[in-house]
Design an enzyme around this catalytic site. Structure first.
Site, PDB file in Angstrom:
ATOM      1  N   GLY A 149       0.821  -1.209   0.000  1.00  8.56           N
ATOM      2  CA  GLY A 149       0.000   0.000   0.000  1.00  8.56           C
ATOM      3  C   GLY A 149       0.851   1.253   0.000  1.00  8.56           C
TER       4      GLY A 149
ATOM      5  N   ASN B 144       0.812  -2.291   5.025  1.00 10.46           N
ATOM      6  CA  ASN B 144      -0.026  -1.105   5.163  1.00 10.46           C
ATOM      7  C   ASN B 144      -1.240  -1.119   4.244  1.00 10.46           C
ATOM      8  OD1 ASN B 144      -0.438   1.933   5.830  1.00 10.46           O
ATOM      9  ND2 ASN B 144      -0.256   1.910   3.610  1.00 10.46           N
TER      10      ASN B 144
ATOM     11  N   TYR C 135     -15.068  -2.322   7.707  1.00 13.45           N
ATOM     12  CA  TYR C 135     -13.690  -1.903   7.952  1.00 13.45           C
ATOM     13  C   TYR C 135     -13.317  -2.129   9.416  1.00 13.45           C
ATOM     14  CZ  TYR C 135      -9.679   1.261   8.454  1.00 13.45           C
ATOM     15  OH  TYR C 135      -8.444   1.796   8.725  1.00 13.45           O
ATOM     16  N   ALA C 136     -14.214  -1.738  10.330  1.00 13.62           N
ATOM     17  CA  ALA C 136     -13.964  -1.911  11.757  1.00 13.62           C
ATOM     18  C   ALA C 136     -13.740  -3.375  12.100  1.00 13.62           C
ATOM     19  CB  ALA C 136     -15.129  -1.346  12.567  1.00 13.62           C
TER      20      ALA C 136
ATOM     21  N   LYS D 169     -10.241  -4.519  10.961  1.00  8.56           N
ATOM     22  CA  LYS D 169      -9.131  -4.023  11.764  1.00  8.56           C
ATOM     23  C   LYS D 169      -9.130  -4.629  13.167  1.00  8.56           C
ATOM     24  CE  LYS D 169      -7.091  -1.457   8.700  1.00  8.56           C
ATOM     25  NZ  LYS D 169      -5.751  -1.814   8.203  1.00  8.56           N
TER      26      LYS D 169
ATOM     27  N   ILE E  25      -5.722  10.738  10.207  1.00 11.90           N
ATOM     28  CA  ILE E  25      -4.471  11.112   9.541  1.00 11.90           C
ATOM     29  C   ILE E  25      -4.807  11.866   8.257  1.00 11.90           C
ATOM     30  CG2 ILE E  25      -2.297  10.266   8.604  1.00 11.90           C
ATOM     31  CD1 ILE E  25      -2.697   9.672  11.592  1.00 11.90           C
TER      32      ILE E  25
END
Length: 253
Positions: free
Chosen positions: A14, A91, A157-158, A161, A190
């Site tokens: 990534g 990543n 997504y949660a 991760k 970010i």
């Protein structure tokens, strides 16, 4: 903390933009030979150009890390290019916004494949080389979203991760006998192009005690520490890098 990675070989997935590009640049600046893996040929080529312009060493492979075959391909390419692998810096990730009620099977499957399953396949493919390496390290970009917090529209997504953090702990136990440490970084908000989906920087910064969004370099330097000789007794851990956003009990404080 030493930033001298001369002679070490790093695979950064990534790495075409944002956090991944910063990771690749920071490690290359320390002297590591870097294999770049990214889906976009154009962005990957730009990362490679920036590293070489600064005097670093980088090769590029364009691929989508959503399959076991792709993971095996990028490890093989790294070994072909540099003859070994010391640092697996994973990543690559996706986070398409899609609310739970409208979540499509393809979105769920691709998110889990790229974000979570790739951890397994990359580690499995890299293991023979890492067992031969000097101070071998696996460092994965996780997230505060999932392990610590939640955002509407990102349940898939949660979940991926949260799974990454479970992978990190279990893999650390299994690989400790080979001297391989496995750790992760949990970024907060970010300042990357992908973050534009969540709102403008000024609004997002209001809930961060340090008063700003993080930079990709903030994550890269956290990874640099976890990959360093000084972090050789740390394994199975994740480091939260969020400007203090998780500290208040109430978001209005």
């Amino acid at each position: 903390m030493s930033q001298d990675d001369r002679g070490r070989i790093a695979l950064v997935t990534g790495s075409g933009q944002g956090i991944g590009r910063a990771i690749a640049q920071v490690f290359a600046a320390g002297g590591a030979k870097v294999m770049l893996a990214t889906r976009s040929a154009a962005s990957g080529a730009e990362t490679q150009r920036l590293i070489r312009q600064a005097g670093g060493t980088a090769e590029l492979l364009t691929l989508d890390l959503g399959t076991r075959a792709a993971a095996e391909q990028v490890i093989a390419a790294t070994l072909d290019a540099f003859g070994g692998l010391d640092l697996l810096l994973h990543n690559a990730g996706i986070f398409p916004l899609q609310k739970l009620a409208e979540l499509e099977e393809q979105t769920l499957d691709s998110t889990l494949a790229v974000n979570l399953k790739s951890c397994f396949w990359l580690t499995q493919a890299a293991l023979p080389a890492l067992r031969r390496a000097r101070a071998p390290r696996i460092v994965v970009t996780s997230s505060v979203t999932g392990p610590r917090t939640a955002i509407p529209g990102l349940a898939h997504y949660a979940a991926s991760k949260a799974g990454v953090n479970g992978f990190i702990r279990a893999a650390a136990l299994e690989l400790a006998e080979y001297g391989i440490t496995v750790n992760g970084v949990e970024p907060g908000l970010i300042a990357t192009q992908a973050m534009d989906n969540l709102g403008d920087a000024a609004t997002l910064s209001r809930g961060i005690p340090l008063g700003r969004l993080g930079t990709p370099e903030d994550i890269a330097y956290a990874m640099l520490f976890l990959a360093s000789p000084q972090a050789g007794y740390i394994t199975g851990q994740t480091l939260i890098v969020d400007g203090g956003a998780l500290l208040p009990e109430n978001s209005q404080l």
